[in-house]
Structures are given as structure tokens and as C-alpha cells.
Design an enzyme around this catalytic site. Structure first.
Site, PDB file in Angstrom:
ATOM      1  N   HIS A  27      41.485  52.280  37.702  1.00 15.83           N
ATOM      2  CA  HIS A  27      40.905  50.828  37.799  1.00 15.83           C
ATOM      3  C   HIS A  27      40.603  50.758  39.204  1.00 15.83           C
ATOM      4  O   HIS A  27      41.445  50.440  39.956  1.00 15.83           O
ATOM      5  CB  HIS A  27      41.940  50.043  37.129  1.00 15.83           C
ATOM      6  CG  HIS A  27      41.299  48.507  37.213  1.00 15.83           C
ATOM      7  ND1 HIS A  27      40.908  47.932  36.097  1.00 15.83           N
ATOM      8  CD2 HIS A  27      41.232  47.633  38.213  1.00 15.83           C
ATOM      9  CE1 HIS A  27      40.405  46.890  36.186  1.00 15.83           C
ATOM     10  NE2 HIS A  27      40.670  46.611  37.368  1.00 15.83           N
ATOM     11  N   CYS A  28      38.961  50.540  39.436  1.00 17.55           N
ATOM     12  CA  CYS A  28      38.552  50.537  40.713  1.00 17.55           C
ATOM     13  C   CYS A  28      37.337  49.879  40.641  1.00 17.55           C
ATOM     14  O   CYS A  28      36.809  49.790  39.431  1.00 17.55           O
ATOM     15  CB  CYS A  28      38.760  51.638  41.668  1.00 17.55           C
ATOM     16  SG  CYS A  28      38.174  53.019  41.144  1.00 17.55           S
ATOM     17  N   TYR A  45      32.567  34.118  42.883  1.00 16.86           N
ATOM     18  CA  TYR A  45      33.120  34.608  44.485  1.00 16.86           C
ATOM     19  C   TYR A  45      31.934  35.586  44.902  1.00 16.86           C
ATOM     20  O   TYR A  45      31.124  36.224  44.243  1.00 16.86           O
ATOM     21  CB  TYR A  45      34.623  35.370  44.114  1.00 16.86           C
ATOM     22  CG  TYR A  45      34.512  36.478  43.403  1.00 16.86           C
ATOM     23  CD1 TYR A  45      34.454  37.753  44.196  1.00 16.86           C
ATOM     24  CD2 TYR A  45      34.772  36.692  42.249  1.00 16.86           C
ATOM     25  CE1 TYR A  45      34.495  39.150  43.572  1.00 16.86           C
ATOM     26  CE2 TYR A  45      34.919  37.946  41.494  1.00 16.86           C
ATOM     27  CZ  TYR A  45      34.820  38.983  42.185  1.00 16.86           C
ATOM     28  OH  TYR A  45      34.918  40.170  41.677  1.00 16.86           O
ATOM     29  N   TYR A 153      40.578  41.286  30.004  1.00 18.77           N
ATOM     30  CA  TYR A 153      41.450  40.868  31.003  1.00 18.77           C
ATOM     31  C   TYR A 153      41.773  39.471  30.538  1.00 18.77           C
ATOM     32  O   TYR A 153      40.829  38.632  30.378  1.00 18.77           O
ATOM     33  CB  TYR A 153      40.499  40.889  32.221  1.00 18.77           C
ATOM     34  CG  TYR A 153      40.984  40.660  33.551  1.00 18.77           C
ATOM     35  CD1 TYR A 153      42.577  40.648  33.632  1.00 18.77           C
ATOM     36  CD2 TYR A 153      40.645  40.150  34.559  1.00 18.77           C
ATOM     37  CE1 TYR A 153      43.257  40.347  34.884  1.00 18.77           C
ATOM     38  CE2 TYR A 153      41.224  39.896  35.825  1.00 18.77           C
ATOM     39  CZ  TYR A 153      42.372  40.025  35.929  1.00 18.77           C
ATOM     40  OH  TYR A 153      43.090  39.679  37.170  1.00 18.77           O
ATOM     41  N   ASP A 245      43.013  49.058  41.780  1.00 18.37           N
ATOM     42  CA  ASP A 245      42.112  48.024  41.863  1.00 18.37           C
ATOM     43  C   ASP A 245      41.436  47.709  43.365  1.00 18.37           C
ATOM     44  O   ASP A 245      41.183  46.683  43.429  1.00 18.37           O
ATOM     45  CB  ASP A 245      43.172  46.758  41.534  1.00 18.37           C
ATOM     46  CG  ASP A 245      42.276  45.323  41.162  1.00 18.37           C
ATOM     47  OD1 ASP A 245      41.301  45.661  40.606  1.00 18.37           O
ATOM     48  OD2 ASP A 245      42.775  44.282  41.730  1.00 18.37           O
TER      49      ASP A 245
END
Length: 289
Positions: A27-28, A45, A153, A245
Site C-alpha cells: 500500500h503506497c 487536498y 476504505y 502508505d
């Protein structure tokens, strides 16, 4: 980038823990660079750029072999930066895309050929606008034809409402970041018990025991998150994944040291057998088989 956005750690430590050969950071993300891959005009964002080259350098520095790159909401359904990273990785990366119902099977096949193996459904209201459930179900039907899974998520209080919908998807589901439990409530709280029950009841549900930096109440000491991740690794050893992450979008409390995050792994997977499953066997089966 946003004025309050915290850029990723410029010089992460070398982890003390040595990951097994072939370990996967499952997960990245890659962000931009914006001059080549602009951020979506309606994004919630604006991050700092975090390029594929920086990601692959971090992979090597941490002692990992492969990446699973997840499309983030700031790029919306423009997966160009993700696909570019996959095509550069020489088979050492797989991807999770973000799509809408307009994508055709031919477009999805092109993404599959580049290395995409899943799509992400984001239910965190502060990050994305609400999408009707029937749109998600339509997307699920399309991606099933390619054998893709669905990454979801959400935050812990929302799981109870989501379970009937998630059961409708009819494919492998991977839950991001342990379903974001509130660690202050402890592993015995009904919210986390509900998540454990959801995994126990559904053999097609996996989870990522990632992001202690997002869940902890005592950064940068992540010991309060360890019992949650360790419970999942020991109870569902064949269905857990781990990831950094990186580059840690929207962190507000601190800038995580990725080397320190790697050093948490033996705390949550205390045996070499569990580490091998978590870091190598499980992600290879899901993404490269």
C-alpha cells in the site's frame, strides 16, 4: 501543496528489521509530479509531489522488492501517474485504480496489461463525494471479468451500515488500514469485534494491517496499535497485507519515519512464518499469481 500539508520524511532511517526476500509494500502511492500529471481540479487536498523514482528508491532502502501502488483521491479517475509508474517498474509493481462507471472493458484491459489488479472504493466522507451504491455495483460487475479485487476504505463506525452492501459485491475485498479502528476503545470494543466478525464470516475479505501512524494516539510510538494488527495477523494469517502508505497523505500529527514503520512488523507478526505470509506469500498470491 496545501499550507498545512506535511511532506514525507526526507531521510527515513534504515530499518533494524530485515524483511524476507521478495517482500511487498502492498500500500503506497505516487503523486504527480504535477507538471506532468496534474491533480484533479475538484480534489479535496493538494499533496506534495511524490514521484515513482522516489518510491522505488524508498523500496530499495527499506529492503523490499515490490510495490502495490494505490490510486489516491487527489488524482481522481485520471490514473496516468499510476500507469506510468507501473510501466516503469519492470514487473515489480502492481496497481489499484480509481475508476467510475464510464470506463469500458477495453480501457480496463489496457490497465490490466499495465499491472492493475483492483479498484478502490473510498467511503471516507472527508476525502470524497458520495457515490451511489448502484454505481459501485456496476463497476464491480465490470472488474470481475478481469479477476480484479476491490479495495475499500472506510472508518470503523461506518462498517455496520456498509456490511450488506459489501456482501453484495461478490468478489475479493481488501479493507484498508484495518477498517480504521479507534485504538482508544481497545480490541474488545464492539466496533473492532464487528470487523473481526466480518472477516470471520467472509473468506473473501482481506485487510491491510497498515497505517499505525494514522491510528496511534501516542506518535511516534505505535504500541497502542500493535494489539489490533497482531490480532488480525494471528487470526487471519492467509488474508493480511502490509504497506507503508508512503508518502503518507494528509498526516497532521507527525511525519512518519518509514524505517520505523518497518520495525513495527515483527511486533505484529512475531514469527518468521507469519512475516513470510504477510509480506511475501499473501501479496504475491493476490497481485502476481
Amino acid at each position: 501543496m496545501d499550507k498545512d500539508y506535511l511532506p514525507f520524511h526526507p531521510n527515513p532511517s534504515k530499518p533494524t528489521y530485515q524483511a524476507p526476500a521478495g517482500a511487498v509494500d502492498a500500500h503506497c502511492h505516487v503523486f504527480g509530479p504535477a507538471d506532468k500529471f496534474p491533480y484533479h481540479p475538484k480534489r479535496k487536498y493538494t499533496p506534495c509531489d511524490a514521484s515513482k523514482d522516489q518510491l522505488f528508491a524508498l523500496r530499495d532502502h527499506l529492503g523490499f522488492s515490490r510495490n502495490v501502488i494505490v490510486q489516491a483521491s487527489c488524482h481522481s479517475t485520471d490514473n496516468a501517474a499510476l500507469l506510468d509508474a507501473l510501466q516503469t517498474a519492470g514487473g515489480l509493481a502492481r496497481g489499484v485504480a480509481f475508476i467510475d462507471d464510464s470506463f469500458t472493458i477495453d480501457q480496463l484491459q489496457t490497465m490490466h496489461d499495465a499491472g492493475v489488479r483492483g479498484v478502490r472504493f473510498n467511503f471516507v466522507k472527508r476525502l470524497v463525494d458520495s457515490t451511489p451504491k448502484d454505481v459501485f455495483l456496476s463497476i464491480a460487475e465490470k472488474v470481475k471479468t478481469l479477476g480484479w479485487h476491490i479495495v475499500v476504505y472506510f472508518e470503523a463506525p461506518d462498517l455496520e451500515e456498509l456490511i450488506p452492501f459489501l456482501n453484495e459485491l461478490g468478489t475479493t475485498i481488501v479493507v484498508d488500514h484495518m477498517g480504521r479502528p479507534d485504538v482508544a476503545k481497545g480490541v474488545d470494543h464492539p466496533d473492532f469485534e464487528r470487523f473481526l466478525g466480518f472477516m470471520a464470516d467472509n473468506e473473501n475479505v482481506w485487510c491491510k494491517v497498515s497505517c499505525p501512524e494514522r491510528l496511534t494516539l501516542q506518535a511516534p510510538d505505535y504500541s497502542d496499535v500493535v494489539p489490533f494488527a497482531k490480532t488480525l495477523v494471528e487470526r487471519f494469517p492467509e488474508r493480511v497485507l502490509w504497506g507503508t502508505d508512503w508518502p503518507h497523505p494528509n498526516m497532521k500529527s507527525h511525519v512518519p519515519d518509514d524505517g520505523h514503520l518497518v520495525d513495527v512488523i515483527p511486533m505484529i507478526a512475531p514469527t518468521t512464518e507469519l512475516q513470510q505470509k504477510l509480506l511475501v506469500d499473501n501479496p504475491m498470491r493476490l497481485y502476481w499469481a
